[in-house]
Each structure stands twice: as structure tokens, then as C-alpha cells.
Design an enzyme around this catalytic site. Structure first.
Site, mmCIF file in Angstrom:
data_model
loop_
_atom_site.group_PDB
_atom_site.id
_atom_site.type_symbol
_atom_site.label_atom_id
_atom_site.label_comp_id
_atom_site.label_asym_id
_atom_site.label_seq_id
_atom_site.Cartn_x
_atom_site.Cartn_y
_atom_site.Cartn_z
ATOM 1 N N ASP A 19 -10.677 18.290 -3.514
ATOM 2 C CA ASP A 19 -9.368 17.986 -2.931
ATOM 3 C C ASP A 19 -8.359 18.303 -4.016
ATOM 4 O O ASP A 19 -8.321 17.629 -5.040
ATOM 5 C CB ASP A 19 -9.338 16.494 -2.538
ATOM 6 C CG ASP A 19 -7.973 16.031 -2.047
ATOM 7 O OD1 ASP A 19 -6.989 16.784 -2.173
ATOM 8 O OD2 ASP A 19 -7.901 14.895 -1.541
ATOM 9 N N TYR A 46 -10.763 4.731 -9.333
ATOM 10 C CA TYR A 46 -10.551 5.531 -8.132
ATOM 11 C C TYR A 46 -9.655 6.735 -8.382
ATOM 12 O O TYR A 46 -8.542 6.609 -8.860
ATOM 13 C CB TYR A 46 -9.924 4.691 -7.012
ATOM 14 C CG TYR A 46 -9.769 5.510 -5.767
ATOM 15 C CD1 TYR A 46 -10.833 5.613 -4.874
ATOM 16 C CD2 TYR A 46 -8.612 6.232 -5.510
ATOM 17 C CE1 TYR A 46 -10.724 6.400 -3.745
ATOM 18 C CE2 TYR A 46 -8.496 7.020 -4.383
ATOM 19 C CZ TYR A 46 -9.550 7.098 -3.505
ATOM 20 O OH TYR A 46 -9.448 7.888 -2.400
ATOM 21 N N LYS A 89 -11.881 9.873 -2.738
ATOM 22 C CA LYS A 89 -13.189 9.664 -2.135
ATOM 23 C C LYS A 89 -13.965 10.967 -2.246
ATOM 24 O O LYS A 89 -13.390 12.046 -2.165
ATOM 25 C CB LYS A 89 -12.989 9.297 -0.665
ATOM 26 C CG LYS A 89 -14.193 8.659 -0.046
ATOM 27 C CD LYS A 89 -14.068 7.149 -0.049
ATOM 28 C CE LYS A 89 -15.331 6.517 0.480
ATOM 29 N NZ LYS A 89 -16.247 6.138 -0.578
#
Ligand code: 13P
Ligand code: 13P
Ligand code: MG
Ligand code: MG
Length: 367
Positions: A12, A229, A232
Site C-alpha cells: 500500500d 501499527y 494492515k
């Protein structure tokens, strides 16, 4: 004949708009760079796919898995796309590129990787599954159905070369260990592990008759690599089909059930996995529901003949409808489990950060 390698490397590098979609400029840049690499002979062929905000580079070559030149190519493509993503201020530009310099292999650097090398058969149909708003654990259920459940795959009963079954290579993400278990005799042990899909993830499947590679998934845990984080780990999966492997239709069949996967909004909710065409791969409702696209190719002397965008088929309309119903139902839980993931699994607001804010308010229970 030289063996062919299929490498699917994904990242991403920026969402358009928010985390929902792929900006056409990024696809164009990736296409141009891979075309150049094809002319130079670094790769044999390629297709640039996407699902939601994830860019999936599907490449063939003869250099084997973990090849530094091919990994460097993917790394460079993601970096060039990130430059454009930054100009357009796309959301989370460069999200999955965690280090500044390339060191020979993209593993551990953020991108997800699924690669397999094999001798090309007389006819070599493969399906590349690409997903968004979920995690590698999303493949456990469909891989089990494809390679171990005769109610899904009639070839397990009918085709003599499938009769000896398949070997599942399963990763324990907490202990960072692998185990190989055989279907059908280890079925219950396999299910014991892979049913706990946030911890045990299927990495590869082999055909037992001749130990041929049948399927490989990306299992990079971006959150674990970075220690916090950063995105995902939306996964990819390669499955070989026909002649001793599941038929194309047997590999697609598990996706007619809207099984619940982890991911969705903020990577922190369970939701139904919706099979869609490339055109429909724009997770929007509550950043979802989680999506999966299935792209079919025939490999011909290393060339990718395709894709066939399988989930365009009206045969998947009903499961899409079901996913919408399940989404309506589970969304009503709002921030309650089991819609929301257990605290330890959450990625944005991690348990220690939340508890830190409350730490002075706790008092002992008196009686
Ligand atoms: P065909 O007879 O059309 O080749 O199909 C065989 C098959 O495997 C269908 O799943
Ligand atoms: P991605 O992992 O697809 O970037 O999505 C993150 C998110 O927060 C969705 O709500
Ligand atoms: Mg994103
Ligand atoms: Mg994504």
C-alpha cells in the site's frame, strides 16, 4: 525447459481517497517500470493488479524465489509510485515502505510477498487472489476448503493424483515457527491450528503425490515488523489449478461463503469477505467490507495470458448480497466485540496506549 517463477509482491503506497482505492497514476507508473524491466529481461511478463488501496505486482521470470533483482525491481516500483502518491497527497503515501534502503529482499521491509517456482506444465492455469481490508489469516478457510474438503473439491475423491492429499505448511506467527501437516490424516490437527487464524496461518500447500507446490500466500505481518501499527497486511495468494490440483471452479468455490475475516475499519474489526471484480474493488462502507479479487491466468512459456476477472461472474452476486446482509448485522455491534477485534489484536489504538490514559483512575476493589 527452465522453471518459471511467479512472484506477487504487494504494498500500500497510498490510498485514493482515504484507504479506499488505487489512483490510476500509480498503476500507470508501475506498468511503465515493469514494461522497461521486461524489455531488459529482468522479468518475462507482468500484470499490475490492485485491490482497494493495495498495489499488487504480478510478475513471471526464471530467476527463482527471493531473487534480489526481482525484489529490487518491486521495491523501486513502490518507491516511484510513492513519489507520485506524495505529490497527490494520497492517503498514507509510502505506508508499507518501512525502511529507506533496499537490502536484497523485500521481506521484513513492509511489502507482502507470495512466490512459487515450478516446471510449467503442458497447460498451467493459476489464480492470483488479491485482497484488501483483511489479513493473511483470511486464506485459511478457503485454502482448507480447496485442498482438504471433498464437499468443496470433488477432485479429492475423483482425481487419482489428488487422492494422496495435500501437505499444509502452517506458520505460528507468535512463536515464528513452521509445522507441516498432512491432509487427510492430520485433518483435525490442521483445523485445531488454522481455526485459530489470527495466530496460525497457512503459508504453503504441496501436492503429496510428487511434492509439487500448489499454493503460496503472503504472510508478512506489517504490524509485527514495524513493532507498531503502520498498515494492515492485506494479503495475496497464488493457487495452481487443474490436472492434479483443484479445478479453477473448485479454487473459486470457497468464496461463495461470506466467511468472517479480521480487518475492515482501522484493521480492527471482523467482517465478511466479499468477492468482487477489479472494478468493484473499492471498499467504502466503513472502509469495507473486506474485498477479494480473483485473477486467472494461463502461463505460456512464462507469459501471463490473462487476466480473467473471475468474480465479475453473476454467480457471485448472491454471496455479495449475503455479505451486505452480514455487514448490516455485524455493524450494529458498533464498538462491541465480537465485531471489534479483541484488544490484543487491535492495531490503531493498542491496549497499552489506551490503558496508559486510564492508569491513574483505577482503584482497588474493596470487598
Ligand atoms: P472439461 O471437461 O471442460 O475440460 O472440464 C474438466 C474439469 O475439470 C471441470 O472442472
Ligand atoms: P489499509 O490497511 O487498507 O491501508 O486500511 C487501513 C484502515 O485503517 C482502513 O480503515
Ligand atoms: Mg491504506
Ligand atoms: Mg489496504
Amino acid at each position: 525447459m527452465a522453471k518459471v517463477t511467479v512472484s506477487v509482491i504487494k504494498a500500500d503506497v497510498g490510498g485514493w481517497c482515504g484507504h479506499s482505492n488505487m489512483h490510476p497514476d500509480l498503476i500507470e507508473i508501475a506498468d511503465e517500470l515493469l514494461e522497461e524491466a521486461k524489455e531488459k529481461g529482468i522479468i518475462k511478463d507482468y500484470f499490475v493488479a490492485w485491490c482497494g488501496d493495495d498495489l499488487d505486482l504480478i510478475m513471471t521470470h526464471t530467476k527463482g524465489v527471493n531473487n534480489p533483482e526481482v525484489h529490487k525491481l518491486a521495491w523501486d516500483v513502490f518507491n516511484k509510485c510513492t513519489e507520485r502518491a506524495k505529490e497527490l497527497k494520497l492517503y498514507g503515501a509510502g505506508q508499507d515502505l518501512l525502511v529507506d534502503t533496499f537490502s536484497g529482499n523485500v521481506k521484513g521491509m513492509g511489502p507482502g510477498v507470495a512466490e512459487m517456482e515450478f516446471e510449467e506444465r503442458k497447460s498451467e492455469p493459476i489464480i492470483v487472489f488479491v485482497a484488501d481490508k483483511t489479513a493473511p489469516s483470511a486464506w485459511n478457510y478457503p485454502l482448507y476448503k480447496m485442498f482438504a474438503d471433498p464437499f468443496n473439491t470433488s477432485g479429492l475423491v475423483i482425481d487419482p493424483s489428488m487422492r494422496p492429499g495435500f501437505t499444509f505448511e502452517i506458520l505460528d506467527v507468535k512463536k515464528n515457527k513452521m509445522i507441516k501437516l498432512n491432509a487427510p490424516e492430520d485433518l483435525y490437527d490442521i483445523l485445531l491450528l488454522i481455526g485459530a487464524s489470527s495466530r496460525f496461518i497457512i503459508k504453503r500447500v504441496y501436492r503429496r503425490k510428487d511434492n509439487e507446490i500448489a499454493a503460496v500466500a503472503s504472510v508478512e505481518k506489517v504490524n509485527m515488523i514495524a513493532g507498531h501499527y503502520v498498515g494492515k497486511d492485506d494479503p495475496v495468494l497464488i493457487v495452481r489449478c487443474q490436472s492434479g490440483f483443484p479445478a479453477v471452479g473448485e479454487a473459486l468455490e470457497p468464496f461463495t461463503y461470506s466467511h468472517l475475516v479480521e480487518g475492515w475499519m482501522r484493521g480492527s474489526h471482523y467482517g465478511p469477505l466479499m468477492p468482487v471484480s477489479l472494478e468493484q474493488a473499492t471498499p467504502s462502507r466503513f472502509d469495507g467490507p473486506p474485498r477479494v479479487v480473483a485473477l486467472g491466468f494461463q502461463i505460456a512459456n512464462g507469459e501471463l495470458i490473462g487476466p480473467v476477472d473471475f468474480f465479475e461472474d453473476v454467480a457471485f452476486d448472491r454471496v455479495r448480497q449475503k455479505c451486505n446482509e452480514v455487514a448490516d448485522y455485524i455493524r450494529r455491534h458498533g464498538p462491541f466485540e465480537p465485531h471489534r477485534l479483541p484488544l490484543e489484536e487491535m492495531e490503531y489504538t493498542t491496549l497499552p496506549q489506551v490503558l496508559e490514559r486510564l492508569k491513574d483512575k483505577w482503584v482497588e476493589v474493596e470487598e
